[in-house]
Design a protein around this motif. Sequence first.
Motif, PDB file in Angstrom:
ATOM      1  N   ALA A 348     -15.732  97.875 112.389  1.00 30.41           N
ATOM      2  CA  ALA A 348     -15.010  98.527 111.291  1.00 30.41           C
ATOM      3  C   ALA A 348     -14.662  99.970 111.663  1.00 30.41           C
ATOM      4  O   ALA A 348     -13.540 100.451 111.397  1.00 30.41           O
ATOM      5  CB  ALA A 348     -15.845  98.493 110.018  1.00 30.41           C
ATOM      6  N   PHE A 349     -15.630 100.667 112.282  1.00 28.69           N
ATOM      7  CA  PHE A 349     -15.378 102.047 112.702  1.00 28.69           C
ATOM      8  C   PHE A 349     -14.257 102.104 113.745  1.00 28.69           C
ATOM      9  O   PHE A 349     -13.375 102.963 113.682  1.00 28.69           O
ATOM     10  CB  PHE A 349     -16.661 102.659 113.271  1.00 28.69           C
ATOM     11  N   GLU A 350     -14.278 101.173 114.719  1.00 30.76           N
ATOM     12  CA  GLU A 350     -13.259 101.165 115.777  1.00 30.76           C
ATOM     13  C   GLU A 350     -11.872 100.858 115.214  1.00 30.76           C
ATOM     14  O   GLU A 350     -10.891 101.497 115.591  1.00 30.76           O
ATOM     15  CB  GLU A 350     -13.632 100.142 116.849  1.00 30.76           C
ATOM     16  N   ILE A 351     -11.795  99.882 114.318  1.00 31.76           N
ATOM     17  CA  ILE A 351     -10.494  99.523 113.731  1.00 31.76           C
ATOM     18  C   ILE A 351      -9.957 100.661 112.876  1.00 31.76           C
ATOM     19  O   ILE A 351      -8.763 100.994 112.930  1.00 31.76           O
ATOM     20  CB  ILE A 351     -10.615  98.226 112.914  1.00 31.76           C
ATOM     21  N   LEU A 352     -10.826 101.284 112.079  1.00 36.90           N
ATOM     22  CA  LEU A 352     -10.404 102.405 111.237  1.00 36.90           C
ATOM     23  C   LEU A 352      -9.940 103.576 112.093  1.00 36.90           C
ATOM     24  O   LEU A 352      -8.885 104.184 111.824  1.00 36.90           O
ATOM     25  CB  LEU A 352     -11.552 102.835 110.325  1.00 36.90           C
ATOM     26  N   SER A 353     -10.694 103.888 113.143  1.00 36.65           N
ATOM     27  CA  SER A 353     -10.328 104.997 114.027  1.00 36.65           C
ATOM     28  C   SER A 353      -9.002 104.725 114.730  1.00 36.65           C
ATOM     29  O   SER A 353      -8.145 105.603 114.829  1.00 36.65           O
ATOM     30  CB  SER A 353     -11.434 105.227 115.066  1.00 36.65           C
ATOM     31  N   PHE A 354      -8.862 103.498 115.229  1.00 36.94           N
ATOM     32  CA  PHE A 354      -7.609 103.129 115.899  1.00 36.94           C
ATOM     33  C   PHE A 354      -6.430 103.249 114.943  1.00 36.94           C
ATOM     34  O   PHE A 354      -5.372 103.779 115.303  1.00 36.94           O
ATOM     35  CB  PHE A 354      -7.700 101.700 116.433  1.00 36.94           C
ATOM     36  N   SER A 355      -6.594 102.769 113.716  1.00 31.26           N
ATOM     37  CA  SER A 355      -5.488 102.748 112.751  1.00 31.26           C
ATOM     38  C   SER A 355      -4.999 104.150 112.423  1.00 31.26           C
ATOM     39  O   SER A 355      -3.783 104.426 112.457  1.00 31.26           O
ATOM     40  CB  SER A 355      -5.924 102.021 111.466  1.00 31.26           C
ATOM     41  N   VAL A 356      -5.934 105.062 112.110  1.00 37.99           N
ATOM     42  CA  VAL A 356      -5.512 106.402 111.709  1.00 37.99           C
ATOM     43  C   VAL A 356      -4.963 107.188 112.905  1.00 37.99           C
ATOM     44  O   VAL A 356      -3.997 107.961 112.762  1.00 37.99           O
ATOM     45  CB  VAL A 356      -6.666 107.164 111.026  1.00 37.99           C
ATOM     46  N   CYS A 357      -5.537 107.006 114.089  1.00 38.34           N
ATOM     47  CA  CYS A 357      -5.033 107.708 115.282  1.00 38.34           C
ATOM     48  C   CYS A 357      -3.662 107.183 115.689  1.00 38.34           C
ATOM     49  O   CYS A 357      -2.778 107.954 116.068  1.00 38.34           O
ATOM     50  CB  CYS A 357      -6.018 107.564 116.441  1.00 38.34           C
ATOM     51  N   PHE A 358      -3.480 105.864 115.606  1.00 41.64           N
ATOM     52  CA  PHE A 358      -2.181 105.282 115.924  1.00 41.64           C
ATOM     53  C   PHE A 358      -1.128 105.760 114.939  1.00 41.64           C
ATOM     54  O   PHE A 358       0.001 106.086 115.324  1.00 41.64           O
ATOM     55  CB  PHE A 358      -2.285 103.752 115.897  1.00 41.64           C
ATOM     56  N   ALA A 359      -1.493 105.818 113.654  1.00 32.75           N
ATOM     57  CA  ALA A 359      -0.560 106.324 112.637  1.00 32.75           C
ATOM     58  C   ALA A 359      -0.203 107.783 112.915  1.00 32.75           C
ATOM     59  O   ALA A 359       0.961 108.192 112.768  1.00 32.75           O
ATOM     60  CB  ALA A 359      -1.177 106.174 111.249  1.00 32.75           C
ATOM     61  N   TRP A 360      -1.200 108.591 113.336  1.00 37.78           N
ATOM     62  CA  TRP A 360      -0.927 110.000 113.646  1.00 37.78           C
ATOM     63  C   TRP A 360       0.025 110.127 114.826  1.00 37.78           C
ATOM     64  O   TRP A 360       0.941 110.968 114.803  1.00 37.78           O
ATOM     65  CB  TRP A 360      -2.236 110.724 113.964  1.00 37.78           C
ATOM     66  N   ILE A 361      -0.140 109.300 115.843  1.00 37.92           N
ATOM     67  CA  ILE A 361       0.751 109.346 117.003  1.00 37.92           C
ATOM     68  C   ILE A 361       2.173 108.985 116.594  1.00 37.92           C
ATOM     69  O   ILE A 361       3.148 109.613 117.027  1.00 37.92           O
ATOM     70  CB  ILE A 361       0.243 108.409 118.114  1.00 37.92           C
TER      71      ILE A 361
END
Length: 393
Positions: A348-361
């Motif tokens: 859950a932590f990895e998916i959440l981190s990936f999602s917000v970082c990808f959105a920021w990029i």
Amino acid sequence: MEKIKLPKELYDKLELGETKQIEVTDLSNDSFKIRAIDRNRTERAATWFLLPTAISTLLFILSLHFFGKSSVIPLTGTDSIASGVMVISNAVAMISFIVSYLMRRKELSHQMTSKVYWRTIITVIIAVLLLVTLVLSAFFWFISQIFYGVAFDTITSVLIFAIFTGILSFFLLFVVDVFEISMLLNLLIMVAIGGLLSSMVSNGNQYWWQRNFSVLGTNNSNASWQFNLTLILSAALMISLFDYIFVSLRMKVGFQIRHVILQLLLTLCAICIAFVGLIPNNGLGLAHLAHDIFAQLIVLFMGLAILGIRWFLPHIEKNFYYLSYAIVAILALSYFLWHPIYYLTLTAFEILSFSVCFAWIMLLINSLLRIIWEEKKVYQVEIITAEEDTKNK
């Protein structure tokens, strides 16, 4: 025909000659789009898609004869219409895509320099190939669930194959006709999201999420190649986009060390993503250690880029700063909920981190593209009267 007056700089930018015309589209209350009409440009999709279709169909017929498939041919499965489309049609359509893309290089020079064009061509080709392959795989899997065990005679099979091939060839040539540099961003989104979702669905283990996100790229997953290739290709697309954006930014605002540092951080982050895909986390040993190190470096480089965004891009919209700091807060909170108190699982932590970082990029790339493309300048409006128009004629 009505006439319009343009400032010389716009006239030169549109590369208008004495006999050229412009087209005004997307009229609304306060804006419109203007472009030069190039009468020499041809839409290849509508005229040339029949050629790769005919070649693919001929190869399909020859393969049926070679493998002795002369009676009944299944729609999906091994030695089927679907496998013919996946292999023959996909290969021929991609060759036509490459040839057509090379033929458009002069037209694309308005959007990117020759250097950037040749840097990105391999990435574009591989991204399109992977995306089409994933879409075809999903489509025929869906068809196999609906029409389980269906098969056709030779003539019907060849006809169905030709229809699928024609659609595929037209689509790829149409992509070349409408290709713009912004499509690299769309390719990045589709490849990243589509590849990861495909890996989750087809990994062969419904309880993969109980371990961690990286298990999708290990030997424990049936779709590890999709997951790892998605990471590698997404990284390549990111590097290509960053290269184009920062080269264009330097051409517009000049050399600035802060932009170089930001590009370096983002490029290093993309390289680490590629290495995470290149080195699967299969158990213990050096591969496990290297995988974890590159995963941690992604967090480091991304964190530095987000935290320093106000210094890297001091003239960007203020809302982007607030959003960046909100993302840092979300990442810090999710880490706290995972590691000290274990409210969130590692997955859950990895998916959440990936999602917000990808959105920021994605938001960062869009903001930088607006800086590059949206050049604003104020002009005094002058109306051409009917008498002036008649006199000029």
